[in-house]
Design a protein around this motif. Structure first.
Motif, PDB file in Angstrom:
ATOM      1  N   MET A 175      17.298   2.220   6.044  1.00  7.21           N
ATOM      2  CA  MET A 175      17.029   1.161   5.440  1.00  7.21           C
ATOM      3  C   MET A 175      16.583   1.420   3.728  1.00  7.21           C
ATOM      4  SD  MET A 175      15.204  -1.246   8.154  1.00  7.21           S
ATOM      5  CE  MET A 175      14.485  -2.231   7.060  1.00  7.21           C
ATOM      6  N   ALA A 176      15.886   2.255   3.725  1.00  8.98           N
ATOM      7  CA  ALA A 176      15.139   2.601   2.366  1.00  8.98           C
ATOM      8  C   ALA A 176      16.154   3.273   1.650  1.00  8.98           C
ATOM      9  CB  ALA A 176      14.053   3.644   2.815  1.00  8.98           C
ATOM     10  N   VAL A 177      17.014   4.407   1.830  1.00  5.85           N
ATOM     11  CA  VAL A 177      17.991   4.936   1.204  1.00  5.85           C
ATOM     12  C   VAL A 177      19.027   3.797   0.872  1.00  5.85           C
ATOM     13  CG1 VAL A 177      19.938   6.470   1.248  1.00  5.85           C
ATOM     14  CG2 VAL A 177      17.760   7.030   2.346  1.00  5.85           C
ATOM     15  N   THR A 178      19.418   2.972   1.781  1.00  2.29           N
ATOM     16  CA  THR A 178      20.375   1.920   1.402  1.00  2.29           C
ATOM     17  C   THR A 178      20.098   1.024  -0.035  1.00  2.29           C
ATOM     18  OG1 THR A 178      21.109   1.750   3.712  1.00  2.29           O
ATOM     19  CG2 THR A 178      21.713   0.028   2.017  1.00  2.29           C
ATOM     20  N   CYS A 179      18.678   0.872  -0.095  1.00  3.67           N
ATOM     21  CA  CYS A 179      18.084   0.015  -1.040  1.00  3.67           C
ATOM     22  C   CYS A 179      17.800   0.587  -2.203  1.00  3.67           C
ATOM     23  CB  CYS A 179      16.835  -0.737  -0.526  1.00  3.67           C
ATOM     24  SG  CYS A 179      17.261  -2.123   0.734  1.00  3.67           S
ATOM     25  N   ALA A 180      17.357   1.842  -2.033  1.00  7.15           N
ATOM     26  CA  ALA A 180      16.941   2.662  -3.298  1.00  7.15           C
ATOM     27  C   ALA A 180      17.875   3.847  -4.007  1.00  7.15           C
ATOM     28  CB  ALA A 180      15.735   3.300  -2.853  1.00  7.15           C
ATOM     29  N   GLN A 181      18.975   3.844  -3.184  1.00  6.75           N
ATOM     30  CA  GLN A 181      20.068   5.191  -3.608  1.00  6.75           C
ATOM     31  C   GLN A 181      20.103   5.167  -5.298  1.00  6.75           C
ATOM     32  OE1 GLN A 181      20.552   7.579  -1.938  1.00  6.75           O
ATOM     33  NE2 GLN A 181      22.484   8.479  -3.010  1.00  6.75           N
ATOM     34  N   PRO A 182      20.297   4.134  -5.885  1.00  3.52           N
ATOM     35  CA  PRO A 182      20.785   4.253  -7.317  1.00  3.52           C
ATOM     36  C   PRO A 182      19.370   4.993  -8.038  1.00  3.52           C
ATOM     37  CG  PRO A 182      21.511   1.977  -6.488  1.00  3.52           C
ATOM     38  CD  PRO A 182      20.691   2.804  -5.264  1.00  3.52           C
ATOM     39  N   GLY A 200       0.782  -1.290  -0.051  1.00  6.42           N
ATOM     40  CA  GLY A 200      -0.069  -0.168  -0.049  1.00  6.42           C
ATOM     41  C   GLY A 200       0.869   1.249   0.079  1.00  6.42           C
ATOM     42  N   ALA A 201       1.972   1.261   0.942  1.00  9.93           N
ATOM     43  CA  ALA A 201       2.836   2.530   0.841  1.00  9.93           C
ATOM     44  C   ALA A 201       3.377   2.669  -0.426  1.00  9.93           C
ATOM     45  CB  ALA A 201       3.792   2.360   1.970  1.00  9.93           C
ATOM     46  N   GLY A 202       3.950   1.757  -1.191  1.00  7.17           N
ATOM     47  CA  GLY A 202       4.642   1.799  -2.524  1.00  7.17           C
ATOM     48  C   GLY A 202       3.689   2.406  -3.680  1.00  7.17           C
ATOM     49  N   THR A 203       2.436   1.781  -3.583  1.00  4.49           N
ATOM     50  CA  THR A 203       1.597   2.045  -4.680  1.00  4.49           C
ATOM     51  C   THR A 203       0.979   3.502  -4.291  1.00  4.49           C
ATOM     52  OG1 THR A 203       0.739  -0.239  -4.740  1.00  4.49           O
ATOM     53  CG2 THR A 203      -0.649   1.547  -5.752  1.00  4.49           C
ATOM     54  N   GLY A 222      11.965   7.849 -10.752  1.00  4.30           N
ATOM     55  CA  GLY A 222      11.179   8.250  -9.632  1.00  4.30           C
ATOM     56  C   GLY A 222      10.141   7.199  -9.026  1.00  4.30           C
ATOM     57  N   LEU A 223       9.275   6.618 -10.057  1.00  4.96           N
ATOM     58  CA  LEU A 223       8.614   5.545  -9.463  1.00  4.96           C
ATOM     59  C   LEU A 223       9.271   4.374  -9.057  1.00  4.96           C
ATOM     60  CD1 LEU A 223       6.006   5.789 -12.531  1.00  4.96           C
ATOM     61  CD2 LEU A 223       5.749   6.763 -10.420  1.00  4.96           C
ATOM     62  N   GLN A 224      10.255   3.927  -9.933  1.00  9.49           N
ATOM     63  CA  GLN A 224      10.923   2.681  -9.284  1.00  9.49           C
ATOM     64  C   GLN A 224      11.471   3.110  -7.768  1.00  9.49           C
ATOM     65  OE1 GLN A 224      14.427   2.806 -12.137  1.00  9.49           O
ATOM     66  NE2 GLN A 224      13.111   1.325 -13.686  1.00  9.49           N
ATOM     67  N   ARG A 225      12.132   4.573  -7.524  1.00  9.95           N
ATOM     68  CA  ARG A 225      12.421   4.751  -6.196  1.00  9.95           C
ATOM     69  C   ARG A 225      11.548   4.689  -5.121  1.00  9.95           C
ATOM     70  NH1 ARG A 225      12.032   9.627  -3.391  1.00  9.95           N
ATOM     71  NH2 ARG A 225      13.596  10.009  -1.974  1.00  9.95           N
ATOM     72  N   GLN A 226      10.172   5.124  -5.676  1.00  5.61           N
ATOM     73  CA  GLN A 226       9.071   4.901  -4.837  1.00  5.61           C
ATOM     74  C   GLN A 226       8.572   3.500  -4.379  1.00  5.61           C
ATOM     75  OE1 GLN A 226       8.359   7.473  -2.905  1.00  5.61           O
ATOM     76  NE2 GLN A 226       8.620   9.223  -3.919  1.00  5.61           N
TER      77      GLN A 226
END
Length: 308
Positions: free
Chosen positions: A126-133, A19-22, A81-85
């Motif tokens: 945690m989120a930054v570590t995974c989504a930084q690229p 739900g959060a990602g969507t 941006g959508l991949q990031r979210q």
């Protein structure tokens, strides 16, 4: 999140994660031009490619981009941006309640402010570590100026951007600016999640509002304002450092010091208005959608599990 009736089945971690990602992707679709305007205003004064273009205000920046680069230019970097979210918001928002419960002492009815802050910092990091690229690629696209058909593009597409950055700057280039981004998102996550959590809790505890749209709207608006005020300086440094060519800055601290020396302390709040407009609108759209999606997904799950 607070506010669920005792008779309601609380959302599962999987429901919150999805739900959060969507919800974050939906909010990004509607507010992305504001984020692009924020990036352009933040790098103004240091981006040589955009040296001939002066941006004035949020609307002026968007209109200038549309006039000089085309109607789709405010959506540069939307795919990243959508991949990031989907990776970023799913972790920092979707796992917030679970991490908060993990840090809450057993037998305690309520989580303390310190516990909520710690949970916000944890999920943000945690989120930054995974989504930084994805964030690096998004910023590069948003910052790039494309003036008509005669102007060359550095990246032909999102996947090409990942490959080009990895080839030219190494794998570490995809994680460029991780430290300021962790700092920024720990602050933003605390400001957003903790403020939203507390405002919503107090509105419900004092019976000022019920757990519906007005309550979610007020809580999300307050969260967006607090997040913008406390995170703007770190956000400007993060944006400039991630967008800089190799060798321009030795470190995020060097970037910060050069900003102060060359442009003064007010440079830390460049792009504040679009930041607030974007974060305020983004928070309202995201949290309202998130709350509704949680309930809808739980209804679907209960219907699937029902024997009738």
């Amino acid at each position: 999140m607070v506010g669920l009736k005792p008779s309601e089945m609380p959302p599962t971690t999987a429901v919150k994660f999805l739900g959060a990602g969507t919800a974050a992707c939906f909010a990004d679709l509607l507010t992305f031009p504001l984020d692009t305007a924020k990036v352009r205003l933040q790098i103004q004064g240091e981006n040589q490619a955009a040296g001939s273009t002066r941006y004035r205000g949020v609307l002026g920046t968007i209109l200038t981009m549309v006039r000089t680069e085309g109607p789709l230019s405010p959506y540069n970097g939307l795919v990243a941006g959508l991949q990031r979210q989907m990776s970023f918001a799913s972790i920092r928002i979707g796992l917030y309640d679970s991490v908060k419960q993990f840090y809450t002492p057993k037998g305690s009815d309520h989580s303390s402010i310190a516990t909520r802050i710690l949970a916000g910092c944890t999920t943000g990091a945690m989120a930054v570590t995974c989504a930084q690229p994805t964030d690096v690629v998004k910023v590069r696209f948003q910052a790039s100026v494309h003036l008509g058909s005669g102007s060359s593009r550095k990246y032909s597409g999102t996947m090409d951007a990942y490959r080009t950055i990895a080839r030219e700057e190494g794998i570490r280039g995809l994680w460029k600016g991780t430290l300021p981004n962790i700092t920024r998102n720990a602050i933003v996550n605390c400001a957003e999640m903790v403020t939203y959590d507390i405002i919503k809790e107090k509105l419900l505890d004092y019976h000022l509002l019920t757990d519906n749209f007005p309550c979610h709207f007020v809580s999300a608006f307050g969260a967006g304002f607090c997040a913008t005020v406390v995170a703007s300086p770190v956000d400007v440094v993060k944006t400039r450092y991630m967008n800089s060519p190799p060798g321009q800055y030795r470190s995020p601290l060097d970037c910060m010091m050069k900003m102060v020396a060359q442009e003064g302390p007010t440079a830390f709040y460049k792009g504040f208005t679009p930041s607030f407009l974007r974060l305020g609108a983004w928070n309202v759209l995201m949290f309202v959608t998130y709350e509704q999606l949680k309930r809808a997904l739980m209804k679907v799950q209960l219907l699937r599990e029902s024997p009738f």
